[in-house]
Motif scaffolding. Structure first.
Motif, short mmCIF file in Angstrom:
data_model
loop_
_atom_site.label_atom_id
_atom_site.label_comp_id
_atom_site.label_asym_id
_atom_site.label_seq_id
_atom_site.Cartn_x
_atom_site.Cartn_y
_atom_site.Cartn_z
N ALA A 173 25.51 -80.91 41.71
CA ALA A 173 24.57 -79.84 42.01
C ALA A 173 24.13 -79.10 40.76
CB ALA A 173 25.19 -78.86 43.01
N GLY A 174 24.90 -79.25 39.66
CA GLY A 174 24.54 -78.64 38.39
C GLY A 174 23.93 -79.61 37.41
N ASP A 175 23.33 -80.65 37.90
CA ASP A 175 22.85 -81.75 37.06
C ASP A 175 21.69 -81.37 36.14
OD1 ASP A 175 22.66 -84.84 36.59
OD2 ASP A 175 20.63 -84.24 37.11
N GLU A 176 20.95 -80.33 36.46
CA GLU A 176 19.70 -80.06 35.72
C GLU A 176 19.95 -79.82 34.23
OE1 GLU A 176 15.88 -77.00 35.65
OE2 GLU A 176 17.28 -76.96 37.32
N LYS A 177 20.83 -78.89 33.90
CA LYS A 177 21.09 -78.59 32.49
C LYS A 177 22.31 -79.33 31.94
CE LYS A 177 19.05 -73.96 32.41
NZ LYS A 177 19.31 -72.52 32.12
N LYS A 178 23.14 -79.82 32.84
CA LYS A 178 24.34 -80.57 32.45
C LYS A 178 25.24 -79.75 31.52
CE LYS A 178 22.34 -85.17 33.09
NZ LYS A 178 21.12 -84.71 33.76
N GLN A 179 25.51 -78.52 31.96
CA GLN A 179 26.40 -77.64 31.21
C GLN A 179 27.58 -77.26 32.09
OE1 GLN A 179 24.13 -74.28 29.83
NE2 GLN A 179 22.89 -75.50 28.43
N ALA A 180 28.78 -77.51 31.60
CA ALA A 180 30.00 -77.20 32.34
C ALA A 180 30.82 -76.19 31.55
CB ALA A 180 30.82 -78.46 32.57
N SER A 181 31.29 -75.15 32.25
CA SER A 181 32.10 -74.12 31.60
C SER A 181 33.37 -73.89 32.41
CB SER A 181 31.33 -72.80 31.51
OG SER A 181 30.11 -72.96 30.81
N LEU A 182 34.50 -73.97 31.74
CA LEU A 182 35.78 -73.66 32.39
C LEU A 182 35.95 -72.15 32.41
CD1 LEU A 182 38.48 -74.60 33.60
CD2 LEU A 182 39.39 -74.67 31.27
N LEU A 183 35.96 -71.56 33.59
CA LEU A 183 36.07 -70.11 33.73
C LEU A 183 37.51 -69.65 33.85
CD1 LEU A 183 33.15 -69.32 36.23
CD2 LEU A 183 33.08 -69.52 33.73
N PHE A 184 38.37 -70.50 34.40
CA PHE A 184 39.76 -70.10 34.61
C PHE A 184 40.62 -71.35 34.83
CE2 PHE A 184 43.51 -68.86 36.91
CZ PHE A 184 43.83 -67.60 36.43
N ARG A 185 41.85 -71.28 34.33
CA ARG A 185 42.82 -72.34 34.68
C ARG A 185 44.24 -71.78 34.55
NH1 ARG A 185 41.67 -77.60 31.95
NH2 ARG A 185 42.81 -76.84 30.12
N ALA A 186 45.03 -72.02 35.55
CA ALA A 186 46.45 -71.68 35.55
C ALA A 186 47.13 -72.65 36.50
CB ALA A 186 46.67 -70.23 35.97
N TYR A 187 48.45 -72.53 36.61
CA TYR A 187 49.21 -73.45 37.47
C TYR A 187 50.25 -72.67 38.25
CZ TYR A 187 47.18 -77.02 34.47
OH TYR A 187 46.30 -77.81 33.78
N GLN A 188 50.54 -73.15 39.44
CA GLN A 188 51.65 -72.65 40.24
C GLN A 188 52.59 -73.81 40.55
OE1 GLN A 188 49.52 -70.87 43.59
NE2 GLN A 188 49.98 -68.82 42.82
#
Length: 257
Positions: free
Chosen positions: A230-245
């Motif tokens: 769905a984000g194919d137009e600009k092809k920009q990916a940003s990691l906003l958050f990552r953690a683990y449980q």
């Protein structure tokens, strides 16, 4: 233009927790432009044919889990459907050659309402829920998301709700750290997303380190490819958050432009 998002929904108990991830999601909901509607793919609604909710009024809340805190089963998330958006989703998918059916009765499962309740606690934004099909190829998943990309121009937020590392048999209930294999898998995925390397991502199960441990069944990974498409137009990916449980249960959020 609205972004598309991949959001890990974690365990159902996330709905009762107060931690850095729940705080992040609450803040994210406040920072995003208020959408006209939300289109959400949930890993917990599986079907061989693409299903799209067409609930005319408020959704029922589905408790598709067992053995959790009693208060979880008292939570309601009475978001309403949005028939106008349902019709647009059906048209876009049909125009892309994707077989689709509507569902007028199914409520919101925890893959949907746990995330939505943290983002928009007032349940004041209409929702259209979509199923996932674990048996499509990675490229086909991406194409389903791609077919819905124009929704973002209509102030509609597209969300894929799942989890990149999601193996309930490998959870470590005593762990205070993060299993190295889970981090290695997520790091590989991050590299491919940021470089928009769809060829590698479509073959993640063969190429990524510890892929079988991280993704024993693909239904929770699929929403990542749907949101990415769905984000194919600009092809920009940003990691906003990552953690683990619990040693390896990945709680991540990706934004696609």
């Amino acid at each position: 233009m609205m972004p598309s998002l991949f959001i890990a929904h974690g365990a159902p108990s996330l709905a009762l927790e107060e931690n850095v991830y729940t705080e992040f999601l609450q803040k994210l909901g406040q920072e995003l432009p208020k959408p006209k509607a939300i289109v959400l793919f949930s890993a917990h609604w599986e079907s061989a044919t693409q299903l799209v909710s067409s609930v005319p009024d408020a959704y029922d809340t589905i408790y598709d889990f067992g053995g959790f805190q009693p208060e979880l089963y008292q939570i309601k998330y009475p978001a309403k459907g949005h028939t106008e958006t349902t019709a647009e989703v059906v048209k876009l998918l049909t125009d892309a050659g994707i077989s689709v059916q509507t569902d007028e009765v199914r409520g919101l499962d925890h893959g949907a309402w746990v995330v939505l309740r943290l983002l928009y606690p007032e349940a004041d934004i209409p929702v259209v829920a979509l199923s996932v099909n674990r048996y499509l190829t990675g490229e086909q998943q991406y194409q389903v998301g791609q077919a819905l990309a124009s929704l973002r121009e209509q102030d509609i937020l597209v969300i894929g709700s799942g989890g990149t590392v999601h193996n309930l048999r490998r959870l470590n209930w005593e762990s205070q750290g993060v299993d190295s294999w889970a981090m290695e898998f997520d790091s590989w995925i991050q590299d491919k997303l940021e470089r928009w390397d769809t060829e590698a991502l479509f073959a993640y199960d063969k190429l990524a380190p510890s892929a079988q441990a991280a993704v024993p069944t693909p239904e929770h990974f699929v929403p990542l490819l749907l949101a990415m498409g769905a984000g194919d137009e600009k092809k920009q990916a940003s990691l906003l958050f990552r953690a683990y449980q619990l040693g390896n249960l990945s709680l991540s959020c990706w934004r696609f432009e």
